[in-house]
Design a protein around this motif. Structure first.
Motif, PDB file in Angstrom:
ATOM      1  N   HIS A   1       0.756  -1.155  -0.014  1.00 52.99           N
ATOM      2  CA  HIS A   1      -0.098   0.032  -0.021  1.00 52.99           C
ATOM      3  C   HIS A   1       0.896   1.374   0.038  1.00 52.99           C
ATOM      4  CE1 HIS A   1       0.773   0.302   4.117  1.00 52.99           C
ATOM      5  NE2 HIS A   1       0.245  -0.944   4.619  1.00 52.99           N
TER       6      HIS A   1
ATOM      7  N   HIS B   1     -13.600   0.866  -4.380  1.00 55.44           N
ATOM      8  CA  HIS B   1     -13.237   2.543  -4.214  1.00 55.44           C
ATOM      9  C   HIS B   1     -12.397   2.681  -3.091  1.00 55.44           C
ATOM     10  CE1 HIS B   1     -13.540   6.690  -4.633  1.00 55.44           C
ATOM     11  NE2 HIS B   1     -14.032   6.759  -3.547  1.00 55.44           N
TER      12      HIS B   1
ATOM     13  N   ASN C   1      -8.881   1.342  -3.227  1.00 58.54           N
ATOM     14  CA  ASN C   1      -8.034   1.842  -4.295  1.00 58.54           C
ATOM     15  C   ASN C   1      -7.358   3.060  -3.631  1.00 58.54           C
ATOM     16  OD1 ASN C   1      -7.859  -0.388  -6.111  1.00 58.54           O
ATOM     17  ND2 ASN C   1      -9.432   0.492  -7.319  1.00 58.54           N
TER      18      ASN C   1
ATOM     19  N   GLU D   1      -1.275   3.652  -7.600  1.00 54.90           N
ATOM     20  CA  GLU D   1      -2.145   3.440  -8.984  1.00 54.90           C
ATOM     21  C   GLU D   1      -1.732   2.393  -9.817  1.00 54.90           C
ATOM     22  OE1 GLU D   1      -4.956   4.626 -11.445  1.00 54.90           O
ATOM     23  OE2 GLU D   1      -4.260   5.819  -9.543  1.00 54.90           O
TER      24      GLU D   1
ATOM     25  N   LYS E   1      -3.629  -1.040  -8.987  1.00 57.18           N
ATOM     26  CA  LYS E   1      -5.127  -1.016  -8.819  1.00 57.18           C
ATOM     27  C   LYS E   1      -5.778  -2.255  -9.704  1.00 57.18           C
ATOM     28  CE  LYS E   1      -5.627   3.265  -6.928  1.00 57.18           C
ATOM     29  NZ  LYS E   1      -5.918   4.653  -7.231  1.00 57.18           N
ATOM     30  N   ASN E   2      -5.131  -2.773 -10.546  1.00 60.46           N
ATOM     31  CA  ASN E   2      -5.562  -4.097 -11.394  1.00 60.46           C
ATOM     32  C   ASN E   2      -5.045  -5.359 -11.003  1.00 60.46           C
ATOM     33  OD1 ASN E   2      -7.274  -2.242 -13.116  1.00 60.46           O
ATOM     34  ND2 ASN E   2      -5.482  -1.860 -14.267  1.00 60.46           N
TER      35      ASN E   2
END
Length: 184
Positions: free
Chosen positions: A19, A167, A170, A175, A178-179
């Motif tokens: 994170h 949401h 994320n 960034e 995120k997938n």
């Protein structure tokens, strides 16, 4: 030791998930370490650990390895770590690897990184991090505490993950990841 590795800065953890707090520490490390030093993002695993020990640190660490605290398998965590390394374009200054839990496999880790180890531990409000520092210092290891001002809890992020609050989840991860965590 010109041109050789001066120190291994080992930032180990389960990274469940990796994170923004981890990213903050990693970016701080990139500013601190010398050009020929290496940062090792080491995913701590149960896989290599076959020793039973009874200590306060090991007992608390066991709680961190419970299934509900580890929703992502090692391959997904490794994919996330390698994505971070590519994203930072760190000129091969960051390596990724799996290691045994240090409380059960420190002797093995010493074989892989035989000298000049510095363990990176967040300086925050978690008692567990203080126990990690105490463990490493008692083993004669060097420790570097780096401030984590993010106030992000992996536990809170996993709660968002389990209720599929994408949401909120994320907002607290880099960034470029995120997938990775929500693939289904």
């Amino acid at each position: 030791m010109e041109g050789g590795i001066m120190k291994y800065y080992i930032f180990s953890g389960r990274f469940q998930p990796f994170h923004n707090g981890h990213m903050q520490i990693l970016k701080s490390l990139l500013r601190i370490v010398k050009e020929n030093d290496v940062i090792v993002l080491a995913i701590s695993t149960q896989a290599f650990s076959d020793t039973e020990k009874n200590s306060e640190f090991t007992n608390i660490t066991n709680q961190h390895y419970q299934e509900e605290r580890n929703p992502w398998n090692y391959l997904i965590v490794l994919e996330a770590i390698n994505t971070i390394i590519q994203h930072l374009n760190s000129d091969n200054r960051i390596l990724s690897t799996l290691i045994p839990r240090p409380d059960l496999g420190l002797e093995q880790i010493k074989l892989w990184f035989p000298s000049n180890r510095v363990w990176i531990i967040p300086k925050g409000e978690e008692n567990f991090d203080d126990l990690k520092e105490k463990f490493f210092l008692n083993q004669g290891e060097d420790v570097l505490r780096i401030s984590d001002m993010s106030k992000i809890s992996g536990w809170e992020l996993r709660k968002f993950y389990y209720v599929k609050d994408v949401h909120s989840f994320n907002k607290f991860i880099p960034e470029c990841l995120k997938n990775i965590y929500y693939k289904d």
